[in-house]
Design an enzyme around this catalytic site. Sequence first.
Site, short mmCIF file in Angstrom:
data_model
loop_
_atom_site.label_atom_id
_atom_site.label_comp_id
_atom_site.label_asym_id
_atom_site.label_seq_id
_atom_site.Cartn_x
_atom_site.Cartn_y
_atom_site.Cartn_z
CB CYS A 64 -11.96 -3.40 2.92
SG CYS A 64 -12.33 -4.76 1.79
CB CYS A 106 -9.99 -4.15 -0.31
SG CYS A 106 -11.73 -4.13 -0.03
CG ASP A 107 -6.97 -2.26 1.55
OD1 ASP A 107 -6.87 -2.20 0.31
OD2 ASP A 107 -7.70 -1.50 2.20
#
Length: 338
Positions: free
Chosen positions: A155, A158-159
């Site tokens: 992701c 997200c990261d």
Amino acid sequence: MSLTVPPTPGAADQAPDARVHDVVIIGSGPAGLTAALYTARANLEPLLVEGVVDGGPTGGQLTLTTDVENFPGFPDGIMGPELIMNMRSQAERFGTRFVTEDVTAVDLDGPVKTLKTASGQEIATRSLIIATGAKPRRLDVPGETELWGSGVSACATCDGFFFKDKHVIIVGGGDSAMEEAIFLTKFAAKVSVVHRRSELRASKIMQERAFKNDKIDFVWNAEVAEIKGADGQVSAVVLRDTVTGETRDFACEGLFLAIGHIPNTWLFEGALERDGEGYLLVDQPSTATNVPGVFACGDVMDQVYRQAITAAGTGCRAAIDAERFLAEHTSAAPDDPR
Ligand code: NAP
């Protein structure tokens, strides 16, 4: 990543009750939420069971996306999580109730289907709409599990933030890989797309955007054979040339996967017919599975189109199919357990 959904008194936090529902929906992506909207507007009082991540509803893969530019009605695009929140509010406005718990078992035999949730509650329903989606595929190579969440991720949204000024690689040649590579250039110093063939699967427009981006380069005919790292950090991958078979170390500080998805159908193993890759089979053009009263929509039954809009479209179809099924099967039934 979980959705930040404000608690809705009297709806979102309600526990499932003991009655037999007309419609229960599993899954809170665009397919499940559209099925909820349509069945709610048909006065079927749907109950939507949404999985849990980090204590909140999952919202499906759109919550892991940034800009969604191809969902009609949003000429300037919309952020994935916001789109899901809007769909959720719309479904709730017409009376959808939500249960935020994982489903752990299903019994699809007979006219009343039952679901068991993680807390042990049982939910009974005359019709079931499955919209459980799909999850990112993994590479299954040495180092992947050990370094998952410590430099290995599926992701970018997200990261990506954690890879400021670093060199990262992204594995895959589809639209997701291009989208994530472009997104990662907001943070990373350099993004190398590692693809197992010499041409991309991604749409032309996404390819062009990636080719034009100075921070992105491409490693063709290469697959990741191993991920190396220490102290919770990725330091390199071993790349295998898919033409010559030769291997070499390739230095990088992070690895993102964008190599497709696996349908979330393990709950239905043995109960519903699936194809060779695990996707639920439906009686096209309807969304009916092989079990009467059970319908499937979204990525869990579609490995071809897999768009938010097509998922929403099949969610609408499943709602109409469930409504018709209920009209045919429950109105005059003498042993109706209602
Ligand atoms: P995808 O189109 O199936 O692409 C997966 C990629 O991963 C392919 O290039 C595939 O290689 C590669 N791959 C698969 N297994 C692999 C493995 N074990 N090792 C190395 N590489 C592997 O998946 P996606 O990119 O997630 O897209 C899914 C759907 O969503 C598509 O319909 C796509 O158009 C859509 N989508 C659209 C957008 C957008 O329009 N903005 C964004 C994201 C996704 P091969 O090419 O060799 O098979």
